[in-house]
Design a protein around this motif. Sequence first.
Motif, PDB file in Angstrom:
ATOM      1  N   HIS A   1       0.804  -1.179  -0.078  1.00  0.00           N
ATOM      2  CA  HIS A   1      -0.083  -0.023   0.118  1.00  0.00           C
ATOM      3  C   HIS A   1       0.981   1.240  -0.043  1.00  0.00           C
ATOM      4  CE1 HIS A   1      -3.022   2.916   1.267  1.00  0.00           C
ATOM      5  NE2 HIS A   1      -4.126   2.102   0.793  1.00  0.00           N
ATOM      6  N   PRO A   2       0.576   2.379  -0.957  1.00  0.00           N
ATOM      7  CA  PRO A   2       1.224   3.629  -1.195  1.00  0.00           C
ATOM      8  C   PRO A   2       1.669   4.355   0.376  1.00  0.00           C
ATOM      9  CG  PRO A   2      -0.046   3.303  -2.884  1.00  0.00           C
ATOM     10  CD  PRO A   2      -0.479   2.100  -1.924  1.00  0.00           C
ATOM     11  N   SER A   3       0.461   4.475   1.039  1.00  0.00           N
ATOM     12  CA  SER A   3       0.505   4.962   2.238  1.00  0.00           C
ATOM     13  C   SER A   3       1.391   4.466   3.311  1.00  0.00           C
ATOM     14  CB  SER A   3      -0.803   5.271   2.973  1.00  0.00           C
ATOM     15  OG  SER A   3      -1.720   6.139   2.233  1.00  0.00           O
ATOM     16  N   GLU A   4       1.270   2.844   3.578  1.00  0.00           N
ATOM     17  CA  GLU A   4       2.019   2.135   4.500  1.00  0.00           C
ATOM     18  C   GLU A   4       3.523   2.204   4.092  1.00  0.00           C
ATOM     19  OE1 GLU A   4       0.979   1.176   7.060  1.00  0.00           O
ATOM     20  OE2 GLU A   4      -1.179   1.464   6.728  1.00  0.00           O
ATOM     21  N   ALA A   5       3.696   2.232   2.524  1.00  0.00           N
ATOM     22  CA  ALA A   5       5.302   2.400   2.196  1.00  0.00           C
ATOM     23  C   ALA A   5       5.880   3.673   2.644  1.00  0.00           C
ATOM     24  CB  ALA A   5       5.004   2.445   0.608  1.00  0.00           C
TER      25      ALA A   5
ATOM     26  N   GLY B   1      10.698  -0.444   3.063  1.00  0.00           N
ATOM     27  CA  GLY B   1      11.717  -1.072   3.559  1.00  0.00           C
ATOM     28  C   GLY B   1      11.582  -2.456   3.040  1.00  0.00           C
ATOM     29  N   MET B   2      10.439  -2.845   2.557  1.00  0.00           N
ATOM     30  CA  MET B   2      10.329  -4.271   1.968  1.00  0.00           C
ATOM     31  C   MET B   2      10.834  -4.460   0.553  1.00  0.00           C
ATOM     32  SD  MET B   2       6.541  -5.600   3.237  1.00  0.00           S
ATOM     33  CE  MET B   2       5.613  -4.154   2.463  1.00  0.00           C
ATOM     34  N   VAL B   3      11.205  -3.440   0.112  1.00  0.00           N
ATOM     35  CA  VAL B   3      11.549  -3.533  -1.342  1.00  0.00           C
ATOM     36  C   VAL B   3      13.276  -3.262  -1.398  1.00  0.00           C
ATOM     37  CG1 VAL B   3      11.905  -2.277  -3.639  1.00  0.00           C
ATOM     38  CG2 VAL B   3       9.558  -1.965  -1.991  1.00  0.00           C
TER      39      VAL B   3
END
Length: 325
Positions: free
Chosen positions: A79-83, A89-91
Amino acid sequence: MNSTNRNKLLQYGRELLELELYEAQKLPTRLGDDFVKACELILSIKGKVVVSGIGKSGHIGKKIAASLASTGTPAFFMHPSEALHGDLGMVTENDIVILISYSGRAKEFNLILPILKEMKVPVIAITGGLTSPLAKSADALLDISIEKEACPMGLAPTSSSTNTLLMGDALAIALMRIKEFKEEDFARSHPAGSLGAKLLNHVKDVMRTGERVPKISEHTTVFDAMLELSRTGLGLVAVCNQNNQIIGVFTDGDLRRLLLNHGTLQDEITHVMTKPGYRLPESWKAIEALKSFNDHNITAAPVVDHDGKLVGALNIHDLHLAGIH
């Protein structure tokens, strides 16, 4: 409901479908170098595909990520907001990101894109905003633009969300086919489904074992076989030698034929059993066992290991209970 309103509902539904189909018909001609590049980028990465979108694009994005993952391309939705609050950091630098925004001007992406560029993570844009910041920043651009939403006010994403879904499916299935992804591969990510049951289960996974296996010694009588038939209810008994190897089988049908031919329950089993008798290898896939049952017009069989020793028993009901039809 009166007939006027009923006709209106049918009209409105048909108008929407016709408009969405009209917009979708344009997509095939738009697939070109950027579509190929998007596929090549995904095929070249060592990590995962990260799909992101907000609002209706986010809902479609979740489906696209799920389709990719289940067809051989590891993927997840972010989700963009959670990103912007830690999930970015998951990327990793081994990943690739698919960003979905019809306008291409989602504010969250304006903050995410510079970070991805700094990490040298490739970006695939699915957008209708061909001159938008998202389109200009992307390594590959997938065009889902439309002339008109099916919503009469032009507000609710309808034609555009349909195009997004179709473009995602085109990407997932093109990748699946170029990888020569097979039914067995699909089953591994769907082990609880009927396909998984058919393709992943082996005879040894669904057979009866232990006390549930009908078995008698070669040095017994028809009476002993009848007792074992009644005890297990499988419809057959495996006749074994001292090494637990099957030398024949005795079935309900054999018992009926014996009695009709004036045989007795004291007859030696080796004189009346069926030799060598049909048996299933434990290493077979369960779907192969079902085909074999159908081909031989039987409903049950003992199961043997590679040495021919009795290890279990199986009937067609056991296969059906395991979801194998």
